[in-house]
Design a protein around this motif. Structure first.
Motif, PDB file in Angstrom:
ATOM      1  N   UNK A 106     -26.428 114.554 -12.277  1.00 17.65           N
ATOM      2  CA  UNK A 106     -26.491 115.757 -11.449  1.00 17.65           C
ATOM      3  C   UNK A 106     -27.391 116.815 -12.087  1.00 17.65           C
ATOM      4  N   UNK A 107     -28.251 117.374 -11.273  1.00 14.91           N
ATOM      5  CA  UNK A 107     -29.101 118.463 -11.751  1.00 14.91           C
ATOM      6  C   UNK A 107     -28.344 119.778 -11.575  1.00 14.91           C
ATOM      7  N   UNK A 108     -28.032 120.409 -12.664  1.00 17.54           N
ATOM      8  CA  UNK A 108     -27.269 121.657 -12.622  1.00 17.54           C
ATOM      9  C   UNK A 108     -27.917 122.699 -13.498  1.00 17.54           C
ATOM     10  N   UNK A 109     -27.087 123.587 -14.050  1.00 15.08           N
ATOM     11  CA  UNK A 109     -27.614 124.630 -14.916  1.00 15.08           C
ATOM     12  C   UNK A 109     -26.530 125.069 -15.905  1.00 15.08           C
ATOM     13  N   UNK A 110     -26.997 125.622 -17.028  1.00 16.30           N
ATOM     14  CA  UNK A 110     -26.112 126.271 -17.983  1.00 16.30           C
ATOM     15  C   UNK A 110     -26.297 127.764 -17.803  1.00 16.30           C
ATOM     16  N   UNK A 111     -25.217 128.458 -17.510  1.00 16.83           N
ATOM     17  CA  UNK A 111     -25.285 129.896 -17.271  1.00 16.83           C
ATOM     18  C   UNK A 111     -24.564 130.631 -18.397  1.00 16.83           C
ATOM     19  N   UNK A 112     -25.319 131.458 -19.116  1.00 20.16           N
ATOM     20  CA  UNK A 112     -24.723 132.228 -20.198  1.00 20.16           C
ATOM     21  C   UNK A 112     -23.820 133.312 -19.625  1.00 20.16           C
ATOM     22  N   UNK A 113     -22.617 133.382 -20.143  1.00 17.97           N
ATOM     23  CA  UNK A 113     -21.655 134.389 -19.688  1.00 17.97           C
ATOM     24  C   UNK A 113     -21.497 135.464 -20.748  1.00 17.97           C
ATOM     25  N   UNK A 114     -21.165 135.054 -21.962  1.00 20.65           N
ATOM     26  CA  UNK A 114     -20.957 136.002 -23.055  1.00 20.65           C
ATOM     27  C   UNK A 114     -20.931 135.219 -24.353  1.00 20.65           C
ATOM     28  N   UNK A 115     -21.827 135.525 -25.283  1.00 20.81           N
ATOM     29  CA  UNK A 115     -21.893 134.787 -26.541  1.00 20.81           C
ATOM     30  C   UNK A 115     -20.579 134.830 -27.311  1.00 20.81           C
ATOM     31  N   UNK A 116     -19.768 135.867 -27.073  1.00 21.98           N
ATOM     32  CA  UNK A 116     -18.523 136.033 -27.832  1.00 21.98           C
ATOM     33  C   UNK A 116     -17.289 135.587 -27.044  1.00 21.98           C
ATOM     34  N   UNK A 117     -17.477 134.998 -25.862  1.00 19.82           N
ATOM     35  CA  UNK A 117     -16.314 134.643 -25.054  1.00 19.82           C
ATOM     36  C   UNK A 117     -15.521 133.508 -25.682  1.00 19.82           C
ATOM     37  N   UNK A 118     -14.202 133.664 -25.714  1.00 18.39           N
ATOM     38  CA  UNK A 118     -13.285 132.640 -26.204  1.00 18.39           C
ATOM     39  C   UNK A 118     -12.306 132.312 -25.085  1.00 18.39           C
ATOM     40  N   UNK A 119     -12.137 131.024 -24.795  1.00 17.76           N
ATOM     41  CA  UNK A 119     -11.263 130.582 -23.706  1.00 17.76           C
ATOM     42  C   UNK A 119     -10.110 129.759 -24.300  1.00 17.76           C
ATOM     43  N   UNK A 120      -8.866 130.012 -23.870  1.00 14.57           N
ATOM     44  CA  UNK A 120      -7.742 129.235 -24.406  1.00 14.57           C
ATOM     45  C   UNK A 120      -7.725 127.806 -23.862  1.00 14.57           C
ATOM     46  N   UNK A 121      -7.616 126.828 -24.770  1.00 19.77           N
ATOM     47  CA  UNK A 121      -7.491 125.421 -24.415  1.00 19.77           C
ATOM     48  C   UNK A 121      -6.185 124.895 -24.998  1.00 19.77           C
ATOM     49  N   UNK A 122      -5.368 124.252 -24.162  1.00 20.99           N
ATOM     50  CA  UNK A 122      -4.191 123.566 -24.665  1.00 20.99           C
ATOM     51  C   UNK A 122      -4.639 122.278 -25.342  1.00 20.99           C
ATOM     52  N   UNK A 123      -3.946 121.913 -26.439  1.00 16.73           N
ATOM     53  CA  UNK A 123      -4.244 120.672 -27.148  1.00 16.73           C
ATOM     54  C   UNK A 123      -3.054 119.730 -27.052  1.00 16.73           C
ATOM     55  N   UNK A 124      -3.335 118.440 -27.127  1.00 18.74           N
ATOM     56  CA  UNK A 124      -2.344 117.421 -26.803  1.00 18.74           C
ATOM     57  C   UNK A 124      -1.127 117.449 -27.719  1.00 18.74           C
ATOM     58  N   UNK A 193     -32.319 132.408 -25.874  1.00 19.25           N
ATOM     59  CA  UNK A 193     -32.996 133.619 -25.418  1.00 19.25           C
ATOM     60  C   UNK A 193     -32.397 134.184 -24.130  1.00 19.25           C
ATOM     61  N   UNK A 194     -31.313 133.592 -23.655  1.00 24.12           N
ATOM     62  CA  UNK A 194     -30.705 134.067 -22.410  1.00 24.12           C
ATOM     63  C   UNK A 194     -29.896 135.333 -22.640  1.00 24.12           C
ATOM     64  N   UNK A 195     -29.784 136.113 -21.582  1.00 23.83           N
ATOM     65  CA  UNK A 195     -28.871 137.248 -21.553  1.00 23.83           C
ATOM     66  C   UNK A 195     -27.740 136.904 -20.590  1.00 23.83           C
ATOM     67  N   UNK A 196     -26.571 137.522 -20.759  1.00 21.17           N
ATOM     68  CA  UNK A 196     -25.462 137.210 -19.846  1.00 21.17           C
ATOM     69  C   UNK A 196     -25.882 137.288 -18.387  1.00 21.17           C
ATOM     70  N   UNK A 197     -25.587 136.228 -17.654  1.00 19.35           N
ATOM     71  CA  UNK A 197     -25.977 136.129 -16.244  1.00 19.35           C
ATOM     72  C   UNK A 197     -27.202 135.276 -16.036  1.00 19.35           C
ATOM     73  N   UNK A 198     -27.997 135.067 -17.109  1.00 15.43           N
ATOM     74  CA  UNK A 198     -29.161 134.196 -17.017  1.00 15.43           C
ATOM     75  C   UNK A 198     -28.728 132.733 -17.076  1.00 15.43           C
ATOM     76  N   UNK A 199     -29.596 131.847 -16.614  1.00 21.31           N
ATOM     77  CA  UNK A 199     -29.267 130.429 -16.651  1.00 21.31           C
ATOM     78  C   UNK A 199     -30.511 129.607 -16.941  1.00 21.31           C
ATOM     79  N   UNK A 200     -30.280 128.344 -17.349  1.00 22.82           N
ATOM     80  CA  UNK A 200     -31.363 127.411 -17.616  1.00 22.82           C
ATOM     81  C   UNK A 200     -30.955 126.066 -17.035  1.00 22.82           C
ATOM     82  N   UNK A 201     -31.930 125.316 -16.503  1.00 21.29           N
ATOM     83  CA  UNK A 201     -31.641 124.019 -15.895  1.00 21.29           C
ATOM     84  C   UNK A 201     -31.054 123.056 -16.928  1.00 21.29           C
TER      85      UNK A 201
END
Length: 250
Positions: A106-124, A193-201
């Motif tokens: 699939x052709x998509x994109x990576x979109x920068x949100x925040x270099x410092x963002x941390x998201x909680x993940x449950x582990x097994x 080199x992205x800023x939050x909200x920017x994206x790259x293929x």
């Protein structure tokens, strides 16, 4: 002069990737070799290597690791023992996988949100508790005209900066590993080199989806797909599950 060099087809490359995956999981420090993960109490010093090795042959590998305790926030010292004569290595037969399917490239994109963002993940192995993982951006792609946005956390895999997608789909449990699967993608160099909200293929190739390490050893503590990474359709691509000899269970 006409080149006689053979250009590998996508199915050929997929077959080579499958061979390399088998070599990786069966290696001396592959997931099948892990027989013990031990954590000292929070704040306590690490276990002496000689003590940790007691009862294991000289050929066993010993590695150290660290983490932050979920409850106290204190550092935890740990170690692992790896043995190629492990029961899982002896019982391993193959990694079952789907045939290569170009429809899942699939052709998509990576979109920068925040270099410092941390998201909680449950582990097994964390009994429902969560650990924060660095998720600087999202993978965005479309399937059948619907756009999906998934969290992929930043990691280093094989010495290369990667995006690690932990995802679930409708095949889990019935056709594929029940706790979800992983997908590693090279983090685009341009993303620096992205800023939050920017994206790259970015190409999202689900043919490279893998069974997580906890499907090979019960001594692994794998992250589980968060709600936003559970796709409402079947992804019949990539690895399905690990096949062991009859009668063996992790």
């Amino acid at each position: 002069m006409v080149s006689t060099e053979t250009i590998p087809t996508a199915p050929d490359a997929y077959a080579q990737w499958a061979r390399e995956r088998r070599e990786t999981v069966t290696a001396p420090q592959g997931a099948l070799s892990l027989v013990l993960t031990h954590w000292s109490a929070p704040g306590e010093p690490p276990v002496d290597e000689a003590v940790a090795r007691e009862g294991h042959p000289a050929t066993a590998l010993f590695t150290r690791l660290q983490r932050t305790d979920i409850d106290t926030g204190l550092p935890q010292e740990g170690y692992r023992i790896w043995r190629q004569d492990s029961p899982a290595q002896q019982a391993f037969e193959d990694i079952e996988r789907y045939p290569y399917d170009p429809a899942w490239v699939l052709e998509g994109r990576f979109e920068l949100v925040d270099e410092q963002r941390v998201v909680p993940f449950e582990h097994i192995k964390d009994a429902g508790a969560t650990r924060g993982l660095p998720v600087s951006g999202d993978l965005v792609f479309s399937v059948d005209g619907t756009e999906y946005r998934l969290n992929a956390f930043d990691t280093v895999y094989g010495g290369t900066a990667k995006l690690q997608l932990v995802f679930g789909d409708r095949t889990n449990g019935a056709e594929t590993y029940g706790a979800g699967r992983f997908l590693f993608l090279d983090r685009p160099a341009e993303s620096r080199d992205l800023r939050p909200g920017d994206s790259v293929a970015l190409t999202v190739d689900f043919n490279r989806a893998t069974v997580p390490p906890c499907g090979f050893s019960n001594q692994m503590n794998c992250p589980l797909p968060p709600v936003q990474n559970r796709l409402p359709f079947a992804v019949r691509a990539g690895e399905k599950r690990v096949r062991f000899a009859d009668g063996f269970t992790l």
